[in-house]
Design a protein around this motif. Sequence first.
Motif, PDB file in Angstrom:
ATOM      1  N   PHE A 335      -9.224  22.397  85.833  1.00 39.20           N
ATOM      2  CA  PHE A 335     -10.108  21.379  86.401  1.00 39.20           C
ATOM      3  C   PHE A 335     -10.704  21.881  87.709  1.00 39.20           C
ATOM      4  O   PHE A 335     -10.352  22.957  88.206  1.00 39.20           O
ATOM      5  CB  PHE A 335      -9.377  20.046  86.599  1.00 39.20           C
ATOM      6  CG  PHE A 335      -8.105  20.134  87.411  1.00 39.20           C
ATOM      7  CD1 PHE A 335      -8.091  19.797  88.751  1.00 39.20           C
ATOM      8  CD2 PHE A 335      -6.914  20.536  86.821  1.00 39.20           C
ATOM      9  CE1 PHE A 335      -6.928  19.876  89.491  1.00 39.20           C
ATOM     10  CE2 PHE A 335      -5.738  20.608  87.559  1.00 39.20           C
ATOM     11  CZ  PHE A 335      -5.744  20.277  88.896  1.00 39.20           C
ATOM     12  N   HIS A 336     -11.654  21.094  88.244  1.00 38.02           N
ATOM     13  CA  HIS A 336     -12.367  21.425  89.483  1.00 38.02           C
ATOM     14  C   HIS A 336     -13.181  22.713  89.318  1.00 38.02           C
ATOM     15  O   HIS A 336     -13.275  23.542  90.227  1.00 38.02           O
ATOM     16  CB  HIS A 336     -11.379  21.556  90.647  1.00 38.02           C
ATOM     17  CG  HIS A 336     -12.045  21.549  91.997  1.00 38.02           C
ATOM     18  ND1 HIS A 336     -12.390  22.698  92.665  1.00 38.02           N
ATOM     19  CD2 HIS A 336     -12.428  20.534  92.786  1.00 38.02           C
ATOM     20  CE1 HIS A 336     -12.956  22.404  93.821  1.00 38.02           C
ATOM     21  NE2 HIS A 336     -13.001  21.090  93.918  1.00 38.02           N
ATOM     22  N   THR A 337     -13.786  22.919  88.137  1.00 39.00           N
ATOM     23  CA  THR A 337     -14.554  24.139  87.887  1.00 39.00           C
ATOM     24  C   THR A 337     -15.986  23.862  87.437  1.00 39.00           C
ATOM     25  O   THR A 337     -16.691  24.803  87.055  1.00 39.00           O
ATOM     26  CB  THR A 337     -13.870  24.986  86.803  1.00 39.00           C
ATOM     27  OG1 THR A 337     -13.773  24.231  85.591  1.00 39.00           O
ATOM     28  CG2 THR A 337     -12.480  25.416  87.255  1.00 39.00           C
ATOM     29  N   ASN A 338     -16.424  22.608  87.439  1.00 37.41           N
ATOM     30  CA  ASN A 338     -17.779  22.255  87.008  1.00 37.41           C
ATOM     31  C   ASN A 338     -18.074  22.764  85.587  1.00 37.41           C
ATOM     32  O   ASN A 338     -19.182  23.215  85.289  1.00 37.41           O
ATOM     33  CB  ASN A 338     -18.820  22.812  87.987  1.00 37.41           C
ATOM     34  CG  ASN A 338     -18.684  22.217  89.362  1.00 37.41           C
ATOM     35  OD1 ASN A 338     -18.401  21.026  89.519  1.00 37.41           O
ATOM     36  ND2 ASN A 338     -18.875  23.039  90.390  1.00 37.41           N
ATOM     37  N   ASN A 339     -17.048  22.714  84.721  1.00 32.47           N
ATOM     38  CA  ASN A 339     -17.188  23.119  83.321  1.00 32.47           C
ATOM     39  C   ASN A 339     -17.667  24.563  83.166  1.00 32.47           C
ATOM     40  O   ASN A 339     -18.428  24.889  82.255  1.00 32.47           O
ATOM     41  CB  ASN A 339     -18.144  22.171  82.585  1.00 32.47           C
ATOM     42  CG  ASN A 339     -17.592  20.769  82.484  1.00 32.47           C
ATOM     43  OD1 ASN A 339     -16.401  20.586  82.254  1.00 32.47           O
ATOM     44  ND2 ASN A 339     -18.450  19.782  82.650  1.00 32.47           N
ATOM     45  N   THR A 340     -17.219  25.440  84.045  1.00 28.69           N
ATOM     46  CA  THR A 340     -17.590  26.850  83.969  1.00 28.69           C
ATOM     47  C   THR A 340     -16.840  27.517  82.824  1.00 28.69           C
ATOM     48  O   THR A 340     -15.608  27.489  82.781  1.00 28.69           O
ATOM     49  CB  THR A 340     -17.250  27.565  85.287  1.00 28.69           C
ATOM     50  OG1 THR A 340     -17.952  26.927  86.350  1.00 28.69           O
ATOM     51  CG2 THR A 340     -17.642  29.036  85.221  1.00 28.69           C
ATOM     52  N   PRO A 341     -17.540  28.138  81.854  1.00 26.67           N
ATOM     53  CA  PRO A 341     -16.850  28.839  80.760  1.00 26.67           C
ATOM     54  C   PRO A 341     -15.940  29.935  81.311  1.00 26.67           C
ATOM     55  O   PRO A 341     -16.323  30.708  82.183  1.00 26.67           O
ATOM     56  CB  PRO A 341     -18.003  29.428  79.941  1.00 26.67           C
ATOM     57  CG  PRO A 341     -19.165  28.526  80.226  1.00 26.67           C
ATOM     58  CD  PRO A 341     -19.002  28.125  81.664  1.00 26.67           C
ATOM     59  N   GLY A 342     -14.729  29.991  80.783  1.00 28.12           N
ATOM     60  CA  GLY A 342     -13.743  30.944  81.252  1.00 28.12           C
ATOM     61  C   GLY A 342     -12.725  30.342  82.202  1.00 28.12           C
ATOM     62  O   GLY A 342     -11.660  30.933  82.417  1.00 28.12           O
ATOM     63  N   LEU A 343     -13.029  29.162  82.752  1.00 24.88           N
ATOM     64  CA  LEU A 343     -12.126  28.506  83.713  1.00 24.88           C
ATOM     65  C   LEU A 343     -11.998  27.019  83.443  1.00 24.88           C
ATOM     66  O   LEU A 343     -11.605  26.273  84.341  1.00 24.88           O
ATOM     67  CB  LEU A 343     -12.642  28.701  85.152  1.00 24.88           C
ATOM     68  CG  LEU A 343     -12.570  30.107  85.750  1.00 24.88           C
ATOM     69  CD1 LEU A 343     -13.269  30.140  87.102  1.00 24.88           C
ATOM     70  CD2 LEU A 343     -11.134  30.559  85.906  1.00 24.88           C
ATOM     71  N   SER A 344     -12.313  26.569  82.250  1.00 25.61           N
ATOM     72  CA  SER A 344     -12.410  25.129  81.996  1.00 25.61           C
ATOM     73  C   SER A 344     -11.632  24.742  80.744  1.00 25.61           C
ATOM     74  O   SER A 344     -11.119  25.575  80.009  1.00 25.61           O
ATOM     75  CB  SER A 344     -13.882  24.719  81.839  1.00 25.61           C
ATOM     76  OG  SER A 344     -14.632  25.070  82.978  1.00 25.61           O
ATOM     77  N   GLY A 345     -11.580  23.433  80.552  1.00 22.53           N
ATOM     78  CA  GLY A 345     -11.008  22.901  79.327  1.00 22.53           C
ATOM     79  C   GLY A 345      -9.496  22.894  79.323  1.00 22.53           C
ATOM     80  O   GLY A 345      -8.820  23.233  80.294  1.00 22.53           O
ATOM     81  N   MET A 346      -8.959  22.486  78.189  1.00 23.56           N
ATOM     82  CA  MET A 346      -7.518  22.436  77.969  1.00 23.56           C
ATOM     83  C   MET A 346      -7.165  23.435  76.874  1.00 23.56           C
ATOM     84  O   MET A 346      -7.844  23.518  75.848  1.00 23.56           O
ATOM     85  CB  MET A 346      -7.099  21.018  77.560  1.00 23.56           C
ATOM     86  CG  MET A 346      -5.586  20.824  77.476  1.00 23.56           C
ATOM     87  SD  MET A 346      -4.929  21.162  75.828  1.00 23.56           S
ATOM     88  CE  MET A 346      -3.193  20.827  76.075  1.00 23.56           C
ATOM     89  N   ASP A 347      -6.131  24.220  77.106  1.00 22.60           N
ATOM     90  CA  ASP A 347      -5.674  25.221  76.148  1.00 22.60           C
ATOM     91  C   ASP A 347      -4.206  24.954  75.840  1.00 22.60           C
ATOM     92  O   ASP A 347      -3.428  24.636  76.743  1.00 22.60           O
ATOM     93  CB  ASP A 347      -5.860  26.621  76.746  1.00 22.60           C
ATOM     94  CG  ASP A 347      -5.528  27.717  75.745  1.00 22.60           C
ATOM     95  OD1 ASP A 347      -5.452  27.424  74.536  1.00 22.60           O
ATOM     96  OD2 ASP A 347      -5.361  28.873  76.175  1.00 22.60           O
ATOM     97  N   PHE A 348      -3.830  25.079  74.585  1.00 26.26           N
ATOM     98  CA  PHE A 348      -2.427  24.930  74.185  1.00 26.26           C
ATOM     99  C   PHE A 348      -1.973  26.212  73.521  1.00 26.26           C
ATOM    100  O   PHE A 348      -2.616  26.705  72.583  1.00 26.26           O
ATOM    101  CB  PHE A 348      -2.240  23.749  73.230  1.00 26.26           C
ATOM    102  CG  PHE A 348      -0.808  23.559  72.801  1.00 26.26           C
ATOM    103  CD1 PHE A 348       0.104  22.923  73.621  1.00 26.26           C
ATOM    104  CD2 PHE A 348      -0.374  24.052  71.570  1.00 26.26           C
ATOM    105  CE1 PHE A 348       1.434  22.774  73.228  1.00 26.26           C
ATOM    106  CE2 PHE A 348       0.946  23.909  71.171  1.00 26.26           C
ATOM    107  CZ  PHE A 348       1.856  23.266  72.006  1.00 26.26           C
ATOM    108  N   ARG A 349      -0.847  26.763  73.998  1.00 24.26           N
ATOM    109  CA  ARG A 349      -0.304  27.992  73.455  1.00 24.26           C
ATOM    110  C   ARG A 349       1.108  27.738  72.924  1.00 24.26           C
ATOM    111  O   ARG A 349       1.904  27.096  73.594  1.00 24.26           O
ATOM    112  CB  ARG A 349      -0.257  29.087  74.521  1.00 24.26           C
ATOM    113  CG  ARG A 349      -1.630  29.461  75.051  1.00 24.26           C
ATOM    114  CD  ARG A 349      -1.557  30.538  76.111  1.00 24.26           C
ATOM    115  NE  ARG A 349      -2.891  30.956  76.521  1.00 24.26           N
ATOM    116  CZ  ARG A 349      -3.137  31.954  77.366  1.00 24.26           C
ATOM    117  NH1 ARG A 349      -2.128  32.625  77.901  1.00 24.26           N
ATOM    118  NH2 ARG A 349      -4.364  32.271  77.684  1.00 24.26           N
TER     119      ARG A 349
END
Length: 380
Positions: A335-349
Amino acid sequence: MRISGCGRLWGRRARRGVAVSLALLVIPSTCARAQATIDAAGLSVNPRLIADSAVLPTDVITLPAARRSSRLDRFNFTLYQKLPPRFYYNASVETSFRLETNPFQFPTKRKLLAQFPPPALQPFLSVDQLEAQNAAIAQASAESVGFRVVPNIVAGWALAPNTRAYCNYFMLRDQLFRHPTLNTVVQSIGGGLQHSFMLTPKLELQADGQFRELYSSHSEPFFDFLPGLTLSYSVTPTLYTYVNALLQLRGDRFFQAPTKEIDPFYTVGLIYQRGLWAFSSSWVLNQNFREPFRRNATIPLDSYSIIADFEVSRRLPGHLSALQAFIRAEPIYNFHTNNTPGLSGMDFRLYWGLRAAFGKAALIGEVQNLRKQLQESEGR
């Protein structure tokens, strides 16, 4: 010759008898609006961001872990006989497969589509812009399976019962089967000092100062200072909790940091062992401050992330007691990335694999206690 969407629109309207003067006024302004909207959507992605998105900050930061033991009795006994009491080392290697839901760390499709030009402007986009849109949508929903190998070696010398100097080497090799652009090799060479304070019989405070040179296959080498504090409390002999605060000061030259970014990490964890089983859980808040360094920063954008780990492991019995089988769930929130690809979203591993670990502890404290007991018995 490639013809853009705007050029095709111009040709159709000219053939239909639309005045050239009107086309010159309307079409360029429409194309400019479409181009501005595409630029605002952030489709020109930093390749370095995408390449490193598969490796988390917690993958290359040494954080507190479960107290694992192995029963290699003969081998360990030989080491205790041959090596000096002040010398200690720990060696481990972890091999794992993982299922990953968002390896590119992209925002959701819904957020990407909201940033794209509206349907009315889609006909005015060039072929390259349309391809960029489709590629971004594909990466936003790109699940993958990966293979990871992480060897880690620590060797040190006990300067005093509670003070240790050490050196460290580790490597992280990451290979994703469906997205080879994310394949990464990271290596770290470093050293540091540790000192422990026994505040109470169950409460321990450990201060750690580490420096390292970090090499990555996708970037120039980094140099890091890593001061940290860990407060751990043994609730029972098999259950303990800890709180860790660590500061990463990053630079691009040896022993010159911070010149690129400042990254604090805050960790809370719980570890429980029962027989051959071990259960651990941790939550890490990571803040990345890069904007104050401007051009020196690799990515001049501040970002925050929360990384949680929930692991169940079991040490194998008998002659394989140095091996642990484990399964680990790791949700990641950016979060706090202005939806910048590479630093955004939720990932589950979801990881599953084997871990091998063995080592030798420093015996200076035990030797001093034995010497003291012998002196007291002789004095009687």
